[in-house]
Write a protein that holds these residues in place. Structure first.
Motif, PDB file in Angstrom:
ATOM      1  N   ASP A 136       0.838  -1.210   0.000  1.00  0.00           N
ATOM      2  CA  ASP A 136       0.000   0.000   0.000  1.00  0.00           C
ATOM      3  C   ASP A 136       0.869   1.256   0.000  1.00  0.00           C
ATOM      4  OD1 ASP A 136      -2.300  -1.454  -0.026  1.00  0.00           O
ATOM      5  OD2 ASP A 136      -2.771  -1.196   2.103  1.00  0.00           O
ATOM      6  N   ALA A 137       1.910   1.247   0.841  1.00  0.00           N
ATOM      7  CA  ALA A 137       2.765   2.435   0.940  1.00  0.00           C
ATOM      8  C   ALA A 137       3.503   2.690  -0.370  1.00  0.00           C
ATOM      9  CB  ALA A 137       3.762   2.255   2.084  1.00  0.00           C
TER      10      ALA A 137
ATOM     11  N   GLY B 199      -4.000   8.684 -10.875  1.00  0.00           N
ATOM     12  CA  GLY B 199      -2.837   9.044 -11.686  1.00  0.00           C
ATOM     13  C   GLY B 199      -2.031   7.811 -12.069  1.00  0.00           C
ATOM     14  N   LEU B 200      -1.800   6.946 -11.078  1.00  0.00           N
ATOM     15  CA  LEU B 200      -1.001   5.742 -11.316  1.00  0.00           C
ATOM     16  C   LEU B 200      -1.746   4.782 -12.251  1.00  0.00           C
ATOM     17  CD1 LEU B 200       1.686   4.449 -10.533  1.00  0.00           C
ATOM     18  CD2 LEU B 200       0.507   3.318  -8.619  1.00  0.00           C
ATOM     19  N   SER B 201      -3.049   4.725 -12.047  1.00  0.00           N
ATOM     20  CA  SER B 201      -3.868   3.855 -12.873  1.00  0.00           C
ATOM     21  C   SER B 201      -3.782   4.280 -14.353  1.00  0.00           C
ATOM     22  CB  SER B 201      -5.292   3.959 -12.323  1.00  0.00           C
ATOM     23  OG  SER B 201      -6.176   3.424 -13.182  1.00  0.00           O
ATOM     24  N   GLN B 202      -3.866   5.602 -14.578  1.00  0.00           N
ATOM     25  CA  GLN B 202      -3.778   6.130 -15.950  1.00  0.00           C
ATOM     26  C   GLN B 202      -2.365   5.911 -16.518  1.00  0.00           C
ATOM     27  OE1 GLN B 202      -4.556  10.349 -16.169  1.00  0.00           O
ATOM     28  NE2 GLN B 202      -6.091  10.024 -17.738  1.00  0.00           N
ATOM     29  N   TRP B 203      -1.375   6.160 -15.674  1.00  0.00           N
ATOM     30  CA  TRP B 203       0.007   5.964 -16.128  1.00  0.00           C
ATOM     31  C   TRP B 203       0.227   4.508 -16.547  1.00  0.00           C
ATOM     32  CZ3 TRP B 203       3.914   2.711 -14.685  1.00  0.00           C
ATOM     33  CH2 TRP B 203       5.143   2.947 -15.306  1.00  0.00           C
ATOM     34  N   HIS B 204      -0.302   3.585 -15.732  1.00  0.00           N
ATOM     35  CA  HIS B 204      -0.092   2.168 -16.037  1.00  0.00           C
ATOM     36  C   HIS B 204      -0.805   1.751 -17.326  1.00  0.00           C
ATOM     37  CE1 HIS B 204      -0.613  -2.294 -15.403  1.00  0.00           C
ATOM     38  NE2 HIS B 204       0.665  -2.110 -15.538  1.00  0.00           N
ATOM     39  N   ALA B 205      -1.991   2.307 -17.537  1.00  0.00           N
ATOM     40  CA  ALA B 205      -2.716   1.975 -18.783  1.00  0.00           C
ATOM     41  C   ALA B 205      -1.881   2.426 -19.991  1.00  0.00           C
ATOM     42  CB  ALA B 205      -4.082   2.640 -18.785  1.00  0.00           C
ATOM     43  N   ALA B 206      -1.256   3.598 -19.882  1.00  0.00           N
ATOM     44  CA  ALA B 206      -0.414   4.077 -20.990  1.00  0.00           C
ATOM     45  C   ALA B 206       0.803   3.174 -21.167  1.00  0.00           C
ATOM     46  CB  ALA B 206       0.017   5.521 -20.732  1.00  0.00           C
ATOM     47  N   PHE B 207       1.397   2.747 -20.052  1.00  0.00           N
ATOM     48  CA  PHE B 207       2.548   1.836 -20.131  1.00  0.00           C
ATOM     49  C   PHE B 207       2.154   0.560 -20.870  1.00  0.00           C
ATOM     50  CE2 PHE B 207       4.565  -2.010 -18.477  1.00  0.00           C
ATOM     51  CZ  PHE B 207       5.892  -1.754 -18.779  1.00  0.00           C
TER      52      PHE B 207
ATOM     53  N   VAL C  46      -1.737 -10.186 -12.557  1.00  0.00           N
ATOM     54  CA  VAL C  46      -1.558 -11.622 -12.787  1.00  0.00           C
ATOM     55  C   VAL C  46      -1.851 -12.413 -11.511  1.00  0.00           C
ATOM     56  CG1 VAL C  46       0.138 -13.399 -13.376  1.00  0.00           C
ATOM     57  CG2 VAL C  46       0.185 -11.212 -14.558  1.00  0.00           C
ATOM     58  N   ARG C  47      -1.279 -11.985 -10.405  1.00  0.00           N
ATOM     59  CA  ARG C  47      -1.350 -12.766  -9.165  1.00  0.00           C
ATOM     60  C   ARG C  47      -2.208 -12.140  -8.075  1.00  0.00           C
ATOM     61  NH1 ARG C  47       0.177 -17.908 -10.373  1.00  0.00           N
ATOM     62  NH2 ARG C  47       2.325 -18.007 -11.086  1.00  0.00           N
ATOM     63  N   PHE C  48      -2.606 -10.875  -8.256  1.00  0.00           N
ATOM     64  CA  PHE C  48      -3.413 -10.182  -7.235  1.00  0.00           C
ATOM     65  C   PHE C  48      -4.631  -9.545  -7.906  1.00  0.00           C
ATOM     66  CE2 PHE C  48       0.681 -10.775  -5.366  1.00  0.00           C
ATOM     67  CZ  PHE C  48       0.452 -10.932  -4.006  1.00  0.00           C
ATOM     68  N   THR C  49      -5.344 -10.365  -8.671  1.00  0.00           N
ATOM     69  CA  THR C  49      -6.418  -9.825  -9.502  1.00  0.00           C
ATOM     70  C   THR C  49      -7.545  -9.202  -8.674  1.00  0.00           C
ATOM     71  OG1 THR C  49      -7.230 -12.084  -9.592  1.00  0.00           O
ATOM     72  CG2 THR C  49      -6.052 -11.304 -11.523  1.00  0.00           C
ATOM     73  N   ALA C  50      -7.683  -9.654  -7.433  1.00  0.00           N
ATOM     74  CA  ALA C  50      -8.785  -9.121  -6.616  1.00  0.00           C
ATOM     75  C   ALA C  50      -8.389  -7.833  -5.896  1.00  0.00           C
ATOM     76  CB  ALA C  50      -9.231 -10.161  -5.598  1.00  0.00           C
ATOM     77  N   MET C  51      -7.138  -7.423  -5.980  1.00  0.00           N
ATOM     78  CA  MET C  51      -6.706  -6.237  -5.226  1.00  0.00           C
ATOM     79  C   MET C  51      -7.167  -4.965  -5.968  1.00  0.00           C
ATOM     80  SD  MET C  51      -2.893  -4.908  -4.296  1.00  0.00           S
ATOM     81  CE  MET C  51      -2.377  -6.315  -3.350  1.00  0.00           C
ATOM     82  N   PRO C  52      -7.971  -4.122  -5.303  1.00  0.00           N
ATOM     83  CA  PRO C  52      -8.473  -2.923  -5.989  1.00  0.00           C
ATOM     84  C   PRO C  52      -7.450  -1.774  -5.933  1.00  0.00           C
ATOM     85  CG  PRO C  52      -9.457  -3.089  -3.820  1.00  0.00           C
ATOM     86  CD  PRO C  52      -8.491  -4.244  -3.930  1.00  0.00           C
ATOM     87  N   TRP C  53      -6.231  -2.038  -6.458  1.00  0.00           N
ATOM     88  CA  TRP C  53      -5.142  -1.080  -6.252  1.00  0.00           C
ATOM     89  C   TRP C  53      -5.359   0.235  -6.987  1.00  0.00           C
ATOM     90  CZ3 TRP C  53      -2.205   0.878 -10.233  1.00  0.00           C
ATOM     91  CH2 TRP C  53      -2.228   0.179 -11.436  1.00  0.00           C
ATOM     92  N   ARG C  54      -6.214   0.218  -8.007  1.00  0.00           N
ATOM     93  CA  ARG C  54      -6.460   1.461  -8.763  1.00  0.00           C
ATOM     94  C   ARG C  54      -7.348   2.440  -7.991  1.00  0.00           C
ATOM     95  NH1 ARG C  54      -6.418  -2.657 -12.319  1.00  0.00           N
ATOM     96  NH2 ARG C  54      -4.940  -2.518 -14.040  1.00  0.00           N
ATOM     97  N   ASP C  55      -8.151   1.910  -7.038  1.00  0.00           N
ATOM     98  CA  ASP C  55      -9.057   2.779  -6.281  1.00  0.00           C
ATOM     99  C   ASP C  55      -8.250   3.827  -5.526  1.00  0.00           C
ATOM    100  OD1 ASP C  55     -10.925   1.072  -7.241  1.00  0.00           O
ATOM    101  OD2 ASP C  55     -11.591   0.295  -5.292  1.00  0.00           O
ATOM    102  N   GLY C  56      -8.605   5.074  -5.689  1.00  0.00           N
ATOM    103  CA  GLY C  56      -7.921   6.162  -4.979  1.00  0.00           C
ATOM    104  C   GLY C  56      -6.555   6.494  -5.567  1.00  0.00           C
TER     105      GLY C  56
ATOM    106  N   LEU D 281       4.072   5.888  -5.332  1.00  0.00           N
ATOM    107  CA  LEU D 281       4.098   6.005  -6.793  1.00  0.00           C
ATOM    108  C   LEU D 281       2.996   6.949  -7.278  1.00  0.00           C
ATOM    109  CD1 LEU D 281       4.894   2.289  -7.678  1.00  0.00           C
ATOM    110  CD2 LEU D 281       6.354   4.275  -8.194  1.00  0.00           C
ATOM    111  N   GLU D 282       1.829   6.882  -6.630  1.00  0.00           N
ATOM    112  CA  GLU D 282       0.750   7.823  -6.996  1.00  0.00           C
ATOM    113  C   GLU D 282       1.225   9.257  -6.766  1.00  0.00           C
ATOM    114  OE1 GLU D 282      -2.192   7.466  -8.417  1.00  0.00           O
ATOM    115  OE2 GLU D 282      -3.024   9.466  -8.028  1.00  0.00           O
ATOM    116  N   ALA D 283       1.924   9.471  -5.658  1.00  0.00           N
ATOM    117  CA  ALA D 283       2.408  10.824  -5.351  1.00  0.00           C
ATOM    118  C   ALA D 283       3.471  11.283  -6.356  1.00  0.00           C
ATOM    119  CB  ALA D 283       2.976  10.861  -3.925  1.00  0.00           C
TER     120      ALA D 283
END
Ligand SMILES: N[C@@H](CCC(=O)N[C@@H](CS)C(=O)NCC(=O)O)C(=O)O
Length: 208
Positions: free
Chosen positions: A138-139, A185-193, A172-182, A144-146
């Protein structure tokens, strides 16, 4: 013509780092990938000659010398065939890129340890270890979001590849983790990657 051999596996985020570097640098045709199974519990003795740590990625060069780990392999590949493009040569940009690489690789290490613990029979799991992994992941994602503005501004390189592959491993291994929530910025960056040709061609399949 191939003059290098890579001990490879489709789901390893560290192998994906190497493959992304190969594609970014136009070197993929020089490498033959051989499927090499590894496990922290059952060492694959077939790999021991090339890498006594029995880990992948391991890159065997034309003269038989083997390079490991992904940090060394990626910088070696970037040194081939013209000036390096993925590693800034000096100054603040270099330390930033190496720091992001360490953050991405460290995130993978923590996730892999977490997965191994999670996959043990529930009465043998160590709740303190599981909790510590959650806190670290989480940290790291919050950090990375910051820093996503800096990630967007910096020239694409090894730091972006390492972070991108680590976030890809969550899928791949943590499909249930809602890491994009909140973390928009990181979510958008990753989609571009994941839209880059080197990421599309190395995208891991879902595990069986
Ligand atoms: N720091 C290494 C980590 C490599 C690593 O952990 N690879 C995993 C596969 S994703 C492995 O070989 N695990 C087998 C083991 O640890 O015994 C790198 O950057 O290459």
């Amino acid at each position: 013509m191939t003059d290098m051999t890579l001990h490879w596996s489709p789901l390893s985020p560290f192998v994906r780092k190497v493959m992304c570097c190969l594609h970014e640098r136009g070197l993929a045709s020089r490498v033959q990938c051989i499927r090499t199974k590894v496990s922290s519990q059952a060492p694959n003795l077939g790999l021991i000659g090339d890498n006594p740590l029995i880990r992948i990625p391991t890159l065997v060069l034309g003269d038989g010398q083997a390079l490991f780990d992904s940090v060394v392999i990626c910088e070696y590949l970037d040194s081939l065939d013209g000036p390096p493009t993925l590693y800034p040569s000096s100054g603040a940009a270099r330390w930033q890129a190496l720091r992001w690489q360490a953050l991405g690789d460290g995130l993978c290490d923590t996730l892999i340890g977490w997965r191994h613990e999670r996959d043990r029979p529930s009465d043998q799991q160590n709740p303190a270890l599981l909790n510590a992994a959650q806190v670290k992941v989480d940290a790291t994602l919050d950090r990375l979001e910051a820093e996503v503005g800096d990630l967007n501004r910096a020239e694409f390189g090894i730091g972006h590849i390492a972070v991108g592959c680590a976030l890809g491993y969550l899928g791949v291994r943590f499909t249930a983790m809602p890491w994009r929530d909140g973390r928009p910025g990181l979510s958008q960056w990753h989609a571009a990657f994941e839209g880059r040709p080197s990421a599309l061609i190395t995208r891991p399949p879902l595990p069986e």
